[in-house]
Design an enzyme around this catalytic site. Structure first.
Site, PDB file in Angstrom:
ATOM      1  N   ASP A 153     -45.050  24.088  24.472  1.00 24.82           N
ATOM      2  CA  ASP A 153     -44.064  23.316  25.234  1.00 24.82           C
ATOM      3  C   ASP A 153     -44.619  21.982  25.709  1.00 24.82           C
ATOM      4  OD1 ASP A 153     -45.330  23.693  27.936  1.00 24.82           O
ATOM      5  OD2 ASP A 153     -44.760  25.776  27.607  1.00 24.82           O
ATOM      6  N   GLU A 181     -51.676  25.524  18.212  1.00 21.99           N
ATOM      7  CA  GLU A 181     -50.396  26.200  18.426  1.00 21.99           C
ATOM      8  C   GLU A 181     -49.971  26.838  17.111  1.00 21.99           C
ATOM      9  OE1 GLU A 181     -47.043  27.863  19.093  1.00 21.99           O
ATOM     10  OE2 GLU A 181     -47.983  26.926  20.848  1.00 21.99           O
ATOM     11  N   GLN A 223     -41.485  34.176  15.787  1.00 25.41           N
ATOM     12  CA  GLN A 223     -40.875  34.723  16.989  1.00 25.41           C
ATOM     13  C   GLN A 223     -39.441  34.208  17.146  1.00 25.41           C
ATOM     14  OE1 GLN A 223     -43.824  33.370  19.815  1.00 25.41           O
ATOM     15  NE2 GLN A 223     -43.899  31.410  18.767  1.00 25.41           N
ATOM     16  N   PRO A 234     -47.270  37.565  18.478  1.00 29.75           N
ATOM     17  CA  PRO A 234     -48.368  36.653  18.122  1.00 29.75           C
ATOM     18  C   PRO A 234     -49.414  36.491  19.220  1.00 29.75           C
ATOM     19  CG  PRO A 234     -46.233  35.688  17.582  1.00 29.75           C
ATOM     20  CD  PRO A 234     -45.948  36.918  18.381  1.00 29.75           C
ATOM     21  N   ASP A 246     -53.077  29.151  26.985  1.00 32.54           N
ATOM     22  CA  ASP A 246     -51.703  29.192  27.495  1.00 32.54           C
ATOM     23  C   ASP A 246     -50.872  29.986  26.499  1.00 32.54           C
ATOM     24  OD1 ASP A 246     -49.264  28.754  28.696  1.00 32.54           O
ATOM     25  OD2 ASP A 246     -49.085  26.676  28.015  1.00 32.54           O
ATOM     26  N   SER A 247     -51.110  31.280  26.477  1.00 28.84           N
ATOM     27  CA  SER A 247     -50.479  32.143  25.477  1.00 28.84           C
ATOM     28  C   SER A 247     -49.227  32.802  26.033  1.00 28.84           C
ATOM     29  CB  SER A 247     -51.465  33.233  25.039  1.00 28.84           C
ATOM     30  OG  SER A 247     -51.696  34.134  26.113  1.00 28.84           O
ATOM     31  N   THR A 248     -48.487  33.432  25.138  1.00 27.48           N
ATOM     32  CA  THR A 248     -47.413  34.319  25.560  1.00 27.48           C
ATOM     33  C   THR A 248     -48.048  35.594  26.114  1.00 27.48           C
ATOM     34  OG1 THR A 248     -47.304  35.278  23.341  1.00 27.48           O
ATOM     35  CG2 THR A 248     -45.856  33.414  23.799  1.00 27.48           C
ATOM     36  N   ASP A 284     -53.644  29.595  13.930  1.00 31.01           N
ATOM     37  CA  ASP A 284     -53.898  30.760  14.773  1.00 31.01           C
ATOM     38  C   ASP A 284     -55.074  30.473  15.701  1.00 31.01           C
ATOM     39  OD1 ASP A 284     -54.982  33.330  15.656  1.00 31.01           O
ATOM     40  OD2 ASP A 284     -53.599  34.236  14.217  1.00 31.01           O
ATOM     41  N   GLY A 285     -54.834  30.556  17.005  1.00 28.93           N
ATOM     42  CA  GLY A 285     -55.888  30.290  17.971  1.00 28.93           C
ATOM     43  C   GLY A 285     -57.059  31.241  17.864  1.00 28.93           C
TER      44      GLY A 285
END
Length: 284
Positions: free
Chosen positions: A87, A107, A32, A164, A157-159, A139-140
């Site tokens: 983060d 992550e 990304q 992704p 806590d994803s985008t 990969d979660g």
């Protein structure tokens, strides 16, 4: 004073704009586009693929509500899984719960962790050095399908469901999380800004309803997630965890000794009250 501005591209016809005082880091990672910049109002801002992920000024609201609601409701969580969250803010808040014995964070992008530790150090606040933390770069989605570990609380806590993060909003991902939960376990996920992304909330409701005995949504207002309240999805096979009394929530929270900036037991209880448009969207 800089005249450079950065505009979020999450929505095609609407977006917030930040004055960029200084670009601290910008790079196209394997997964990304990552940028971190300074802004006088919100401090350091991190964005992925044109979407604000976190800022120094208001991150505590999101991270406290996504972490403390499930952990306090559970009451005796020992093992926690974090999906995403590079983060470090969720990891920081989980580490504040001293009764938690093991934390696995999965992550997909090492660069997010590295850059956040360098440019947003207060987010993790040393949590990546906590001996209870096991960091997995991967990969979660694959992790929850294949791991032989089980957890009391899973925090996704994803985008947003772009790039992704898209696979982390599918029924197969939620089913993978369910197979990893211990009896009485709780899954919570970020589910976007409810007014702007109502379809995402409705889709999650349909998928949860086919998997979990109890499911619902709760909310918090995070200033830089613009467009209204932020929705968090809740799922569990425990019919009682979400109904924990305010008295019990207060006792459990006091026992943690944590000094929060946003979360309170009263907010916890009230956060599950949804506006009518959301109740209609999820057919509850």
């Amino acid at each position: 004073m800089s005249d450079q501005r950065w505009t979020e591209t999450l929505y095609a016809s609407y977006g917030q704009s930040f004055r960029v005082d200084e670009i601290l880091f910008e790079h196209k990672t394997e997964h990304q586009h990552l940028v971190i910049f300074d802004n006088a109002q919100f401090g350091r801002v991190m964005a992925l693929d044109g979407v604000v992920q976190t800022t120094e000024r208001d991150e505590f609201i999101y991270h406290e509500m996504l972490t403390h609601v499930p952990l306090v409701a559970h009451g005796s969580a020992k093992r926690v899984l974090i999906i995403g969250g590079g983060d470090g803010g969720i990891l920081r808040e989980v580490c504040r719960h001293k009764d938690v014995e093991h934390i696995t964070q999965v992550e997909i992008d090492q660069a997010v962790i590295d850059m956040a530790r360098q440019y947003l150090p207060s987010h993790s606040d040393g949590a990546y050095d906590d001996p209870r933390a096991n960091i997995v770069i991967g990969d979660g989605f694959d992790f929850v399908q294949t791991t032989d570990q089980s957890f009391d609380v899973i925090i996704s806590d994803s985008t947003d469901p772009l790039g992704p993060g898209e696979v982390l909003f599918t029924k197969d991902f939620y089913a993978g999380c369910q197979r990893c939960l211990n009896p009485g376990g709780i899954l919570v996920t970020q589910n976007g800004v409810a007014f702007m992304q109502t379809d995402e909330v409705a889709n999650t409701a349909v998928r949860f309803s086919k998997l979990f005995q109890d499911w619902h949504f709760y909310s918090a207002a995070v200033p830089t997630y613009v467009g209204g309240i932020m929705a968090f999805a809740w799922a569990s096979d425990s019919p009682t965890a979400r109904q924990t009394s305010l008295t019990e929530l207060r006792e459990r929270w006091q026992a943690t000794g944590i000094q929060s900036r946003y979360y309170t037991p009263e907010l916890h209880a009230g956060a599950f009250a949804l506006p009518a448009y959301l109740q209609q969207a999820i057919k509850q």
